[in-house]
Design a protein around this motif. Structure first.
Motif, PDB file in Angstrom:
ATOM      1  N   HIS A 148      -1.647 -18.449   6.427  1.00 26.60           N
ATOM      2  CA  HIS A 148      -1.220 -17.872   5.154  1.00 26.60           C
ATOM      3  C   HIS A 148      -1.566 -16.114   4.882  1.00 26.60           C
ATOM      4  O   HIS A 148      -1.355 -15.622   3.965  1.00 26.60           O
ATOM      5  N   VAL A 149      -2.240 -15.622   6.126  1.00 24.91           N
ATOM      6  CA  VAL A 149      -2.524 -14.374   5.957  1.00 24.91           C
ATOM      7  C   VAL A 149      -1.486 -13.688   6.754  1.00 24.91           C
ATOM      8  O   VAL A 149      -0.962 -14.052   7.847  1.00 24.91           O
ATOM      9  N   LEU A 150      -1.110 -12.361   6.246  1.00 29.68           N
ATOM     10  CA  LEU A 150       0.044 -11.691   6.723  1.00 29.68           C
ATOM     11  C   LEU A 150      -0.749 -10.548   7.917  1.00 29.68           C
ATOM     12  O   LEU A 150      -1.682 -10.638   7.982  1.00 29.68           O
ATOM     13  N   SER A 151       0.300  -9.731   8.415  1.00 32.75           N
ATOM     14  CA  SER A 151      -0.012  -8.850   9.411  1.00 32.75           C
ATOM     15  C   SER A 151      -0.832  -7.630   8.619  1.00 32.75           C
ATOM     16  O   SER A 151      -0.801  -7.625   7.268  1.00 32.75           O
ATOM     17  N   LYS A 152      -1.692  -7.012   8.988  1.00 30.85           N
ATOM     18  CA  LYS A 152      -2.656  -6.022   8.508  1.00 30.85           C
ATOM     19  C   LYS A 152      -1.627  -5.126   7.704  1.00 30.85           C
ATOM     20  O   LYS A 152      -2.054  -4.698   6.554  1.00 30.85           O
ATOM     21  N   GLU A 153      -0.341  -4.633   7.952  1.00 30.77           N
ATOM     22  CA  GLU A 153       0.365  -3.736   7.230  1.00 30.77           C
ATOM     23  C   GLU A 153       1.029  -4.394   5.997  1.00 30.77           C
ATOM     24  O   GLU A 153       0.728  -3.618   5.036  1.00 30.77           O
ATOM     25  N   ASN A 154       1.395  -5.894   6.158  1.00 31.80           N
ATOM     26  CA  ASN A 154       1.712  -6.525   5.081  1.00 31.80           C
ATOM     27  C   ASN A 154       0.736  -6.812   4.075  1.00 31.80           C
ATOM     28  O   ASN A 154       0.983  -6.755   2.778  1.00 31.80           O
ATOM     29  N   GLU A 155      -0.563  -7.096   4.415  1.00 34.84           N
ATOM     30  CA  GLU A 155      -1.434  -7.373   3.742  1.00 34.84           C
ATOM     31  C   GLU A 155      -1.920  -6.109   2.759  1.00 34.84           C
ATOM     32  O   GLU A 155      -2.310  -5.983   1.515  1.00 34.84           O
ATOM     33  N   GLU A 156      -1.738  -4.662   3.440  1.00 36.09           N
ATOM     34  CA  GLU A 156      -2.346  -3.527   2.616  1.00 36.09           C
ATOM     35  C   GLU A 156      -1.206  -3.523   1.646  1.00 36.09           C
ATOM     36  O   GLU A 156      -1.550  -2.962   0.472  1.00 36.09           O
ATOM     37  N   LEU A 157       0.122  -3.701   1.974  1.00 30.21           N
ATOM     38  CA  LEU A 157       1.286  -3.430   1.059  1.00 30.21           C
ATOM     39  C   LEU A 157       0.993  -4.322  -0.013  1.00 30.21           C
ATOM     40  O   LEU A 157       1.309  -3.848  -1.273  1.00 30.21           O
ATOM     41  N   LEU A 158       0.551  -5.595   0.183  1.00 25.12           N
ATOM     42  CA  LEU A 158       0.432  -6.537  -0.990  1.00 25.12           C
ATOM     43  C   LEU A 158      -0.518  -6.087  -1.827  1.00 25.12           C
ATOM     44  O   LEU A 158      -0.315  -6.166  -3.016  1.00 25.12           O
ATOM     45  N   SER A 159      -1.675  -5.734  -1.279  1.00 26.60           N
ATOM     46  CA  SER A 159      -2.767  -5.137  -2.027  1.00 26.60           C
ATOM     47  C   SER A 159      -2.440  -4.035  -2.896  1.00 26.60           C
ATOM     48  O   SER A 159      -2.879  -3.926  -4.179  1.00 26.60           O
ATOM     49  N   GLN A 160      -1.674  -2.942  -2.486  1.00 26.77           N
ATOM     50  CA  GLN A 160      -1.061  -2.067  -3.226  1.00 26.77           C
ATOM     51  C   GLN A 160      -0.225  -2.683  -4.151  1.00 26.77           C
ATOM     52  O   GLN A 160      -0.028  -1.667  -5.499  1.00 26.77           O
ATOM     53  N   LEU A 161       0.459  -3.634  -4.286  1.00 30.44           N
ATOM     54  CA  LEU A 161       1.349  -4.177  -5.418  1.00 30.44           C
ATOM     55  C   LEU A 161       0.492  -5.062  -6.278  1.00 30.44           C
ATOM     56  O   LEU A 161       1.094  -5.676  -7.194  1.00 30.44           O
ATOM     57  N   GLY A 162      -0.760  -4.968  -6.103  1.00 28.06           N
ATOM     58  CA  GLY A 162      -1.485  -5.800  -7.229  1.00 28.06           C
ATOM     59  C   GLY A 162      -1.370  -5.763  -8.591  1.00 28.06           C
ATOM     60  O   GLY A 162      -1.090  -6.546  -9.287  1.00 28.06           O
ATOM     61  N   GLU A 163      -1.083  -4.291  -9.063  1.00 31.17           N
ATOM     62  CA  GLU A 163      -1.069  -3.917 -10.617  1.00 31.17           C
ATOM     63  C   GLU A 163       0.230  -4.437 -11.031  1.00 31.17           C
ATOM     64  O   GLU A 163       0.448  -4.904 -11.925  1.00 31.17           O
ATOM     65  N   THR A 164       1.373  -4.405  -9.814  1.00 31.98           N
ATOM     66  CA  THR A 164       2.612  -4.408 -10.276  1.00 31.98           C
ATOM     67  C   THR A 164       2.735  -6.207 -10.446  1.00 31.98           C
ATOM     68  O   THR A 164       3.460  -6.635 -11.625  1.00 31.98           O
ATOM     69  N   PHE A 165       2.149  -6.930  -9.627  1.00 33.13           N
ATOM     70  CA  PHE A 165       1.976  -8.474  -9.680  1.00 33.13           C
ATOM     71  C   PHE A 165       1.412  -8.881 -10.935  1.00 33.13           C
ATOM     72  O   PHE A 165       1.712  -9.927 -11.578  1.00 33.13           O
ATOM     73  N   SER A 166       0.449  -8.066 -11.414  1.00 29.33           N
ATOM     74  CA  SER A 166      -0.220  -8.506 -12.694  1.00 29.33           C
ATOM     75  C   SER A 166       0.149  -7.825 -13.956  1.00 29.33           C
ATOM     76  O   SER A 166      -0.233  -8.115 -14.973  1.00 29.33           O
ATOM     77  N   ALA A 167       1.407  -7.152 -13.728  1.00 28.48           N
ATOM     78  CA  ALA A 167       1.780  -6.556 -15.116  1.00 28.48           C
ATOM     79  C   ALA A 167       2.422  -7.217 -16.130  1.00 28.48           C
ATOM     80  O   ALA A 167       2.100  -7.288 -17.194  1.00 28.48           O
ATOM     81  N   PRO A 168       3.136  -8.626 -15.681  1.00 29.10           N
ATOM     82  CA  PRO A 168       3.501  -9.537 -16.861  1.00 29.10           C
ATOM     83  C   PRO A 168       2.426 -10.197 -17.706  1.00 29.10           C
ATOM     84  O   PRO A 168       2.575 -10.186 -18.751  1.00 29.10           O
ATOM     85  N   ARG A 169       1.259 -10.430 -16.751  1.00 30.99           N
ATOM     86  CA  ARG A 169       0.266 -10.860 -17.529  1.00 30.99           C
ATOM     87  C   ARG A 169      -0.370  -9.887 -18.450  1.00 30.99           C
ATOM     88  O   ARG A 169      -0.588 -10.236 -19.610  1.00 30.99           O
ATOM     89  N   ASN A 170      -0.623  -8.732 -18.213  1.00 29.51           N
ATOM     90  CA  ASN A 170      -1.290  -7.562 -18.932  1.00 29.51           C
ATOM     91  C   ASN A 170      -0.142  -7.309 -19.883  1.00 29.51           C
ATOM     92  O   ASN A 170      -0.857  -6.944 -21.086  1.00 29.51           O
ATOM     93  N   THR A 171       1.043  -7.422 -19.761  1.00 31.82           N
ATOM     94  CA  THR A 171       2.029  -7.065 -20.952  1.00 31.82           C
ATOM     95  C   THR A 171       1.846  -8.056 -21.845  1.00 31.82           C
ATOM     96  O   THR A 171       2.060  -7.539 -23.160  1.00 31.82           O
ATOM     97  N   PHE A 172       1.932  -9.304 -21.521  1.00 31.94           N
ATOM     98  CA  PHE A 172       1.906 -10.359 -22.468  1.00 31.94           C
ATOM     99  C   PHE A 172       0.571 -10.355 -23.356  1.00 31.94           C
ATOM    100  O   PHE A 172       0.331 -10.490 -24.363  1.00 31.94           O
ATOM    101  N   GLY A 173      -0.557  -9.856 -22.682  1.00 28.12           N
ATOM    102  CA  GLY A 173      -1.893  -9.711 -23.209  1.00 28.12           C
ATOM    103  C   GLY A 173      -1.913  -8.549 -24.322  1.00 28.12           C
ATOM    104  O   GLY A 173      -2.387  -8.862 -25.339  1.00 28.12           O
ATOM    105  N   MET A 174      -1.319  -7.461 -24.115  1.00 26.37           N
ATOM    106  CA  MET A 174      -0.902  -6.544 -25.182  1.00 26.37           C
ATOM    107  C   MET A 174      -0.105  -6.992 -26.323  1.00 26.37           C
ATOM    108  O   MET A 174      -0.508  -6.657 -27.709  1.00 26.37           O
ATOM    109  N   ILE A 175       0.859  -7.452 -26.026  1.00 25.08           N
ATOM    110  CA  ILE A 175       1.791  -8.291 -26.935  1.00 25.08           C
ATOM    111  C   ILE A 175       0.950  -9.238 -28.101  1.00 25.08           C
ATOM    112  O   ILE A 175       0.829  -9.026 -29.103  1.00 25.08           O
TER     113      ILE A 175
END
Length: 595
Positions: A148-175
C-alpha cells in the motif's frame, strides 16, 4: 433557560490553563521555528540511511520533532476551540496545518525506503544498533503496508496534497461551528432568543411539546437551507477517501480504515448484522414511548423527552463531580484520587460560551496532561458527559504515565471502552442510590436512551457510511437526494413503524461531524458492548477483570486493539459481546415496561 456566559464571567478554575503547554506565544513561535528547522534536517537523510546508526538517528530526531509539533498544533487547536470566531487563533491553527504538511513532506521518503529494504537488511541494522530496538515493533509492522506504499515521488505528492484532502472536513467544521446560525426560540418569559446547541439539548427534552417542536424546527432550519453545500463537502470527503483507498491498492475504503488496527472486516459487518437482528426491542421501545406520551403520531422531536416527568433535576457542576467520584469508587483509590486532582488543576474547560466549539472531548497531550472540553449544562446529561470524558482522560493519563512515547497513544477502537465503563458504573451507582420508584424509572429511561444513542444510533451511522462509500466505489452519484434517501430509510428501519417521519428527518446526515472521519463511529458501538461486559464483571466484584482492566488502561497501543480487549475477556471477533450487550438492553426495556 441558560443564557450564554461571556468567557470573562466563567471562574478561572473552570477554564483551561494553556500556559501548561506554552507560557506565551513567543515560546510557541520558537518551537514552531525549531520544527521547521528539524524538518529541513530530516530531509537530508533522504538517500543517506545506510546502516543501523543513521536509521536510529533519523527515527529519534523524527520522534523529537513530532513531539514538539504536537505541542505546537494542540496549543493552536485548543485556542480555536475556545472561540472559533477568533481570527488570531485561526491564523495560528492555519500555520499549524501548513507545518504538518512540511513535516509530512520531509519524512515521506522513509516508508518507501523501508519497503525497499529486504528483511535481512533490516535485521542487520537491528543487530548493528541496539538502540533501534525501541522502534522495532513499528518498523516490522510497517512491512504490513508493503502493498500500500507508493513510490517515493508519489508519496511526496500525496503528502503535499494533505491540506487538499482535509479541505472538506475543515470546510464542514467552519460551517458547523462558526457560520451556522440557528433560528430564534421563545424563552420562559416569552422573549425571542437565538437558539444555541446547548439550549437545544435542553429544549428537545422539554415536557412542553410545542417548545420541543419549535426548537427542533429552528435547529434543523440552517442545515436544510445549506443542504446542497453540506452535501457537496460530504460527497467530496467520501470520494477523497475512496480515491486514496484505490491509489493505495486497498480492496475497499472500509478495509483501508480497518487495516492499521488489524480489525477484520467481519467485526464491522457482524456489528451491523447482530444489531439488525435485534431491532425488535428497539421497535418495542419506540412503541412504548408513543404509548406513554399518549400522542397520535410519535415525531422525531418526541424521541428525547424523558418519559418520566417531575423528577428532572438540576445538577450543579460541583454536585456532578462529587457524584462521579462516588460512582467510580469500584475502580480503586488511585483512580479516584487522580480524577479528584484533575478538577483543581484546570484540565477541564467547563462552560458553554459564545463561539466555543460544541460538544465535548478529551485530548491527552504526552508530557503535559489531558485537556477536557465540556459545554456543561447542569443536568443529568452533563453529568454523564463529564463522567464519559473523564474515562478518556484517565485512559490518557495512565497510558502516558506507563508507556514510552511510541506506544502511549491508544487507538480509537479501544478509546470508547474507558469512557463507557465509567458511564455504566455511574448509572448503576445512581440506580443503587435511587430511593424513589419514579426516580428509578427516570434513570432506567435515561440509560435506555443512552444505550440507544451510543449503540443503535452509531450502528445506523456506520451503516450509512458503508452504503455511501460503496456507492462512491461503484461510481454512483452522491448528492443531497442520495444522502436523504439512505438516511431516511435507515432511520425508519432502526426506529420502527411507531415513528412518523418528519420532513427534516432525512437531513440528519448533514449535521454529523463524525462522517468526516470515515468509519469512526462503529467503534462507539463495539466499545459500548465491550464496556458493558467489563463494567458488569467489576460490579460483581471480579478482581481479575478489575486488574486486567486497569492494565488495559495502562497499555496504550502496546498491542493491537482486538488483542488488548481479549486480555480483559472480550472477543469482538465473535457476536457474543454484542449479543450480551443487546441482552442487557432487552432487560432494561423489560424492567422499564413493567414499572
Amino acid at each position: 433557560m441558560n443564557h450564554l456566559k461571556n468567557r470573562q464571567e466563567v471562574p478561572e478554575m473552570e477554564k483551561w490553563d494553556l500556559t501548561d503547554i506554552y507560557a506565551n506565544q513567543e515560546a510557541w513561535e520558537a518551537d514552531y521555528a525549531s520544527v521547521e528547522k528539524m524538518a529541513q534536517e530530516l530531509k537530508s537523510y533522504d538517500g543517506n540511511i545506510t546502516d543501523g546508526a543513521t536509521m536510529y538517528q533519523f527515527l529519534s530526531k523524527q520522534e523529537e520533532m513530532v513531539a514538539i509539533f504536537n505541542n505546537v498544533y494542540v496549543y493552536a487547536m485548543l485556542h480555536v476551540d475556545l472561540d472559533t470566531r477568533e481570527q488570531a487563533s485561526q491564523a495560528l491553527l492555519d500555520k499549524g496545518r501548513s507545518l504538518a504538511v512540511k513535516l509530512n513532506e520531509a519524512t515521506s521518503f522513509f516508508s518507501p525506503f523501508l519497503m525497499s529494504l529486504e528483511k535481512y537488511t533490516l535485521d542487520q541494522y537491528m543487530s548493528e544498533e541496539p538502540r533501534l530496538s525501541y522502534f522495532k515493533d513499528d518498523l516490522y509492522d510497517t512491512y504490513r503496508y508493503k502493498d500500500h506504499v507508493l513510490s517515493k515521488e508519489n508519496e511526496e505528492l500525496l503528502s503535499q496534497l494533505g491540506e487538499t484532502f482535509s479541505a472538506p472536513r475543515n470546510t464542514f467544521g467552519m460551517i458547523n461551528n462558526a457560520d451556522i446560525k440557528f433560528g430564534n426560540v421563545t424563552d420562559d418569559d416569552g422573549n425571542e432568543v437565538e437558539l444555541t446547541r446547548g439550549m437545544y439539548s435542553k429544549l428537545i427534552e422539554d415536557e412542553n411539546r410545542e417548545k420541543r417542536k419549535e426548537a427542533y424546527k429552528s435547529y434543523y432550519q440552517p442545515y436544510v437551507q445549506m443542504k446542497n453545500s453540506i452535501a457537496s463537502t460530504l460527497s467530496a470527503a467520501i470520494k477523497n477517501n475512496v480515491t486514496l483507498s484505490k491509489v493505495r491498492h486497498y480492496p475497499s475504503a472500509l478495509e483501508k480504515s480497518l487495516f492499521a488496527n488489524k480489525i477484520p472486516k467481519e467485526v464491522y459487518e457482524n456489528l451491523i448484522d447482530t444489531a439488525r437482528k435485534n431491532l425488535s426491542t428497539m421497535h418495542r421501545y419506540t412503541q412504548l414511548r408513543k404509548d406513554i406520551l399518549g400522542v397520535d403520531e410519535l415525531r422525531q422531536y418526541d424521541l428525547n423527552v424523558p418519559l418520566v416527568s417531575g423528577v428532572k433535576e438540576d445538577i450543579s457542576y460541583e454536585e456532578a463531580y462529587a457524584t462521579m467520584l462516588e460512582a467510580l469508587a469500584p475502580l480503586g483509590e488511585d483512580y479516584v484520587q487522580t480524577v479528584k486532582e484533575m478538577k483543581g488543576s484546570r484540565y477541564i474547560d467547563v462552560r458553554e460560551t459564545p463561539g466555543k466549539r460544541s460538544g465535548a472531548y478529551n485530548l491527552g497531550l504526552y508530557g503535559v496532561h489531558p485537556f477536557i472540553l465540556l459545554n456543561h449544562q447542569d443536568d443529568l446529561d452533563s453529568l454523564f458527559t463529564l463522567t464519559h470524558e473523564m474515562g478518556h482522560a484517565m485512559h490518557s493519563h495512565y497510558s502516558n504515565k506507563h508507556q514510552p512515547r511510541i506506544t502511549a497513544s491508544y487507538e480509537i477502537f479501544v478509546a470508547e471502552v474507558a469512557s463507557t465503563v465509567n458511564e455504566v458504573l455511574l448509572i448503576h451507582h445512581l440506580l443503587d442510590e435511587a430511593k424513589d420508584q419514579e426516580y428509578r424509572k427516570y434513570l432506567l429511561n435515561h440509560f435506555i436512551d443512552q444505550f440507544k444513542g451510543t449503540f443503535f444510533t452509531q450502528v445506523m451511522f456506520a451503516e450509512f457510511e458503508k452504503k455511501t462509500h460503496e456507492l462512491a466505489e461503484n461510481g454512483e452519484p452522491l448528492n443531497t437526494e442520495t444522502f436523504n434517501d439512505i438516511y431516511e430509510d435507515l432511520f425508519k428501519t432502526y426506529h420502527g413503524d411507531a415513528l412518523t417521519i418528519e420532513e427534516e428527518t432525512k437531513y440528519g446526515w448533514s449535521r454529523i461531524p463524525h462522517f468526516y472521519r470515515p468509519f469512526y463511529v462503529y467503534q462507539y458501538a463495539t466499545g459500548f458492548a465491550a464496556a458493558i461486559h467489563i463494567a458488569n464483571a467489576i460490579l460483581k466484584g471480579d478482581k481479575d477483570t478489575l486488574n486486567a482492566y486497569l492494565s488495559f488502561l495502562k497499555s496504550g497501543s502496546s498491542d493491537y486493539p482486538i488483542e488488548l480487549l481479549k486480555k480483559t475477556g472480550v472477543d469482538l471477533t465473535t457476536p457474543e459481546p454484542i449479543e450480551n450487550a443487546l441482552g442487557v438492553f432487552e432487560d432494561l426495556v423489560q424492567e422499564f415496561a413493567t414499572l
